[in-house]
Design a protein around this motif. Structure first.
Motif, PDB file in Angstrom:
ATOM      1  N   GLN A 176       0.825  -1.203   0.000  1.00 32.33           N
ATOM      2  CA  GLN A 176       0.000   0.000   0.000  1.00 32.33           C
ATOM      3  C   GLN A 176       0.862   1.256   0.000  1.00 32.33           C
ATOM      4  O   GLN A 176       0.517   2.258  -0.649  1.00 32.33           O
ATOM      5  CB  GLN A 176      -0.925   0.006   1.227  1.00 32.33           C
ATOM      6  CG  GLN A 176      -1.919   1.163   1.260  1.00 32.33           C
ATOM      7  CD  GLN A 176      -2.917   1.097   0.117  1.00 32.33           C
ATOM      8  OE1 GLN A 176      -3.572   0.076  -0.095  1.00 32.33           O
ATOM      9  NE2 GLN A 176      -3.032   2.184  -0.643  1.00 32.33           N
ATOM     10  N   ASP A 180       0.580   4.217  -2.633  1.00 33.91           N
ATOM     11  CA  ASP A 180       0.377   5.606  -2.207  1.00 33.91           C
ATOM     12  C   ASP A 180       1.428   6.545  -2.807  1.00 33.91           C
ATOM     13  O   ASP A 180       1.192   7.760  -2.919  1.00 33.91           O
ATOM     14  CB  ASP A 180       0.432   5.710  -0.683  1.00 33.91           C
ATOM     15  CG  ASP A 180      -0.755   5.040  -0.004  1.00 33.91           C
ATOM     16  OD1 ASP A 180      -1.770   4.789  -0.697  1.00 33.91           O
ATOM     17  OD2 ASP A 180      -0.658   4.746   1.202  1.00 33.91           O
ATOM     18  N   ASN A 212      -7.019  -2.028  -4.466  1.00 32.90           N
ATOM     19  CA  ASN A 212      -6.759  -0.752  -5.126  1.00 32.90           C
ATOM     20  C   ASN A 212      -7.024  -0.832  -6.633  1.00 32.90           C
ATOM     21  O   ASN A 212      -6.610   0.053  -7.392  1.00 32.90           O
ATOM     22  CB  ASN A 212      -5.323  -0.314  -4.877  1.00 32.90           C
ATOM     23  CG  ASN A 212      -5.108   0.229  -3.474  1.00 32.90           C
ATOM     24  OD1 ASN A 212      -5.316   1.409  -3.211  1.00 32.90           O
ATOM     25  ND2 ASN A 212      -4.709  -0.660  -2.549  1.00 32.90           N
TER      26      ASN A 212
END
Length: 344
Positions: A176, A180, A212
């Motif tokens: 993640q 990001d 995502n």
């Protein structure tokens, strides 16, 4: 040259005109012996060069005050720190440690288990080798109620204490983090999938991609047998020579991650602008490489200390104690320049 005779309790008893049992109790600071006699006996023992026979004591008691340690490779920073934690806690409790390494070879691990069992250890702390799929060689300890603590690399099919981290959550958060930072094609250096640590890190990676809405590309998942520097280098070369190379790499250890940074830089690729990299363990090398490697912390020292405490606590528990107790420790993402694209 004639070898000097080993000084025994009987030699001390003859010298001091005490019974052997009195000498033995005094050497062990037994309360039934006066302080004066204890001081006299211990001073004489020291002067004569007496050494306690811990092996003989272990044979009488069928256990020693020695904790066995079985690890894969002692030269890995995580493992050496783990051992330090074990040894520190053991020493404070008056215990010794006996260390064996398998070099990730299953046959070596089996032989090491037998050697430690024959040494009459009071407990065993294990981090499994890469090749280990069958755990039958640990049953001999369980049959004799010798506590086993699996730390980090733990099997799913053996009922015993475990001291671990949440590898799934750590793998998810590492992936993640790259997302990001704007990464869209994230490769993964996956270790041996029969070992829980690597299997769960990969699951975290996959779920982070899916949640995502990033397609899973199997060509970006590189299976590394030992997670070595050489394997990381070769995996990076293969990935970067593809028509659609990755823009991020999540490696299941720091060693392979560092090799990916070096390999990419040699090819003129900018880190992290063109390739963001994050590793796992927070080994010392992660802060030395340029740019410094982002990584996942791994509380090795604390894991070692807790593992030892499980061994020490076991002797005070009854036979019905829950030996399946799991201790799960927290990790955190350590963001450094190898992945930091978005400035604060």
């Amino acid at each position: 040259m004639k070898k000097n005779k080993e000084v025994t309790i009987y030699d001390l008893a003859k010298k001091l005109k005490y019974s052997p049992s009195t000498v033995s109790r005094a050497l062990n600071n037994h309360k039934s012996i006066s302080e004066k006699a204890t001081r006299e006996i211990q001073a004489t023992a020291k002067k004569m060069g007496y050494r306690p026979n811990s092996l003989a004591a272990s044979l009488r008691n069928n256990r020693s005050k020695t904790i066995g340690i079985m690890i894969a490779r002692i030269n890995r920073p995580f493992v050496s720190t783990l051992i330090s934690g074990i040894e520190n806690a053991a020493r404070k409790a008056g215990h010794n440690v006996l260390i064996s390494q398998s070099n990730d070879i299953y046959e070596n691990e089996v032989n090491n288990a037998k050697a430690l069992y024959d040494s009459r250890i009071c407990g065993l702390i294990v981090s499994l080798g890469m090749e280990t799929k069958d755990t039958k060689h640990f049953q001999q300890f369980a049959d004799q109620n010798i506590p086993i603590v699996f730390v980090d690399r733990a099997p799913d099919d053996f009922n015993s204490y475990r001291v671990i981290i949440d590898n799934y959550a750590a793998g998810y958060r590492a992936t993640q983090h790259l997302i990001d930072q704007g990464c869209k094609r994230i490769a993964h250096f996956a270790g041996a999938q029969h070992l829980n640590v690597y299997n769960l890190r990969k699951k975290g990676y996959l779920d982070a991609l899916r949640e995502n809405n990033i397609p899973v590309d199997e060509e970006l998942i590189m299976d590394l047998k030992t997670m070595s520097f050489a394997e990381g280098k070769e995996a990076t070369r293969i990935l970067l020579e593809r028509d659609n190379p990755p823009d991020g790499i999540f490696s299941s250890n720091d060693t392979a991650a560092v090799s990916s940074i070096i390999t990419a830089k040699d090819k003129g690729i900018k880190i992290p602008e063109e390739l963001a990299v994050i590793g796992f363990n927070d080994d010392p090398i992660s802060s030395i490489v340029d740019p410094a490697l982002s990584t996942v912390s791994h509380p090795a020292m604390k894991m070692g200390e807790i593992s030892t405490q499980r061994i020490l606590d076991h002797s005070t528990r009854n036979m019905d104690a829950d030996i399946s107790e799991i201790t799960m420790l927290d990790t955190e993402i350590i963001v450094r320049n190898s992945s930091k694209r978005i400035k604060d």
